[in-house]
Design a protein around this motif. Structure first.
Motif, PDB file in Angstrom:
ATOM      1  N   LYS A  31       0.808  -1.220   0.000  1.00  0.00           N
ATOM      2  CA  LYS A  31       0.000   0.000   0.000  1.00  0.00           C
ATOM      3  C   LYS A  31       0.843   1.272   0.000  1.00  0.00           C
ATOM      4  O   LYS A  31       0.303   2.359  -0.159  1.00  0.00           O
ATOM      5  N   TYR A  32       2.169   1.130   0.158  1.00  0.00           N
ATOM      6  CA  TYR A  32       3.037   2.295   0.209  1.00  0.00           C
ATOM      7  C   TYR A  32       3.833   2.511  -1.083  1.00  0.00           C
ATOM      8  O   TYR A  32       4.076   3.653  -1.475  1.00  0.00           O
ATOM      9  N   PHE A  33       4.269   1.432  -1.719  1.00  0.00           N
ATOM     10  CA  PHE A  33       5.115   1.591  -2.902  1.00  0.00           C
ATOM     11  C   PHE A  33       5.047   0.355  -3.784  1.00  0.00           C
ATOM     12  O   PHE A  33       4.526  -0.694  -3.392  1.00  0.00           O
ATOM     13  N   MET A  66       6.827   5.439  -4.812  1.00  0.00           N
ATOM     14  CA  MET A  66       5.820   5.636  -3.770  1.00  0.00           C
ATOM     15  C   MET A  66       4.451   5.852  -4.404  1.00  0.00           C
ATOM     16  O   MET A  66       4.305   6.592  -5.376  1.00  0.00           O
ATOM     17  N   GLY A  67       3.473   5.171  -3.854  1.00  0.00           N
ATOM     18  CA  GLY A  67       2.116   5.320  -4.356  1.00  0.00           C
ATOM     19  C   GLY A  67       1.519   6.643  -3.929  1.00  0.00           C
ATOM     20  O   GLY A  67       1.936   7.252  -2.942  1.00  0.00           O
ATOM     21  N   LYS A  68       0.564   7.103  -4.697  1.00  0.00           N
ATOM     22  CA  LYS A  68      -0.134   8.336  -4.349  1.00  0.00           C
ATOM     23  C   LYS A  68      -0.927   8.103  -3.085  1.00  0.00           C
ATOM     24  O   LYS A  68      -1.542   7.064  -2.902  1.00  0.00           O
ATOM     25  N   LYS A  69      -0.882   9.118  -2.245  1.00  0.00           N
ATOM     26  CA  LYS A  69      -1.626   9.006  -1.000  1.00  0.00           C
ATOM     27  C   LYS A  69      -3.116   8.931  -1.302  1.00  0.00           C
ATOM     28  O   LYS A  69      -3.666   9.782  -2.000  1.00  0.00           O
ATOM     29  N   LYS A  70      -3.708   7.906  -0.807  1.00  0.00           N
ATOM     30  CA  LYS A  70      -5.138   7.757  -1.014  1.00  0.00           C
ATOM     31  C   LYS A  70      -5.885   8.838  -0.251  1.00  0.00           C
ATOM     32  O   LYS A  70      -5.492   9.239   0.833  1.00  0.00           O
ATOM     33  N   ASN A  71      -6.949   9.269  -0.887  1.00  0.00           N
ATOM     34  CA  ASN A  71      -7.751  10.316  -0.257  1.00  0.00           C
ATOM     35  C   ASN A  71      -8.552   9.709   0.872  1.00  0.00           C
ATOM     36  O   ASN A  71      -9.531   9.005   0.642  1.00  0.00           O
TER      37      ASN A  71
END
Length: 294
Positions: free
Chosen positions: A59-61, A188-193
């Motif tokens: 879920k982070y990268f 790094m993944g985009k921060k989920k809203n």
């Protein structure tokens, strides 16, 4: 352009089968996009098994990782040097190997993001005094060189056991370490809203607070109503007593209007004040005469 993290995989002579088993199982746990595509599956199968690609995602990268042997041709190194990063080592050896024999192999390797020293066996190790001494030696050797020591049971049960445990060991620990390392190739993944979730939580808390406030306000109003009612009843009783007293005063002077009664009361009070003033004046005059006669 994104890079690829390189993990060097190897060990002393006699560890080839264990290395192949572990690499295959790691590929199953972290399949790359190319291995998932049927159009490129044949191409990947035709490639050397020593060049296996993994895609590690959480879920982070997301990271692209390639498993390479300790030694390969110079031209391969020239091709990958610019875009790839030496990130880790999987030093794999049979459980009956003396730990000091791995020193020379280690000295020729790079990469320190993740270092796992993996002892392999075909069945779970039996705990004996000799095993405890051997275990201590291996742990100390690993600590001195920045490795984590892991013992892996290569049996079918050993390769599938322990993934649900909180404190993992064996192959489950290897997978956990691979999946939890922030590789140099990590994107790094985009921060989920999470605004909606936060809004829901905040609204729930507000609703809870409002319910408590409403309940407290209701209790306060009920208490205030009871107190107000008691005060009003007491005031009414006092007012009633005053009205009764007034009625009695009026009855003492029959035929006289209330305004006249008040005026008469005021006149009587004024008369009393005049008398007191006269007495005070007489006393002052007497004092003056007495002082003058001395």
């Amino acid at each position: 352009m994104s890079c690829t993290s390189i993990i060097r995989v190897g060990g002393p002579q006699g560890s080839e089968i264990a290395i192949s088993i572990l690499k295959d199982h790691l590929s199953n746990h972290f399949p790359s996009q190319s291995s998932q595509s049927s159009s490129t599956r044949r191409q990947s199968q035709s490639q050397s098994q020593s060049h296996q690609h993994l895609q590690i995602s959480n879920k982070y990268f997301t990271a692209q990782v390639q498993l390479l042997p300790f030694h390969h041709e110079q031209q391969d190194q020239d091709q990958i040097q610019a875009l790839n990063k030496e990130d880790g080592i999987l030093l794999i050896f049979p459980s009956d190997t003396h730990i000091d024999s791995l020193t020379q192999i280690h000295d020729n390797q790079l990469g320190d993001t993740l270092r796992l020293c993996i002892s392999t066996s075909a069945k779970p190790m039996t705990i004996t005094k000799e095993y405890e001494e051997l275990y201590s030696q291996r742990v100390l050797w690993c600590l001195d060189r920045g490795y984590e020591y892991v013992e892996v049971d290569l049996s079918e049960d050993g390769l599938t056991r322990g993934f649900d445990d909180r404190e993992k060991d064996g192959f489950a620990r290897v997978v956990e370490a691979m999946g939890g390392t922030v590789w140099s190739s990590a994107v790094m993944g985009k921060k989920k809203n999470n605004n909606n979730n936060q809004m829901n939580i905040a609204q729930t808390l507000l609703d809870h607070c409002e319910d408590e406030d409403i309940h407290k306000t209701k209790e306060a109003k009920e208490t205030e109503t009871e107190e107000t009612k008691a005060v009003k009843e007491e005031a009414a009783e006092r007012n009633k007593d005053v009205q009764v007293a007034k009625g009695r005063e009026v009855q003492l002077v029959p035929g006289m209007e209330p305004s006249e009664l008040i005026s008469e009361a005021v006149s009587e009070e004024t008369k009393d004040e005049v008398v007191l003033d006269n007495i005070e004046g007489v006393m002052k005059e007497a004092k003056r005469i007495r002082e003058a006669s001395k």
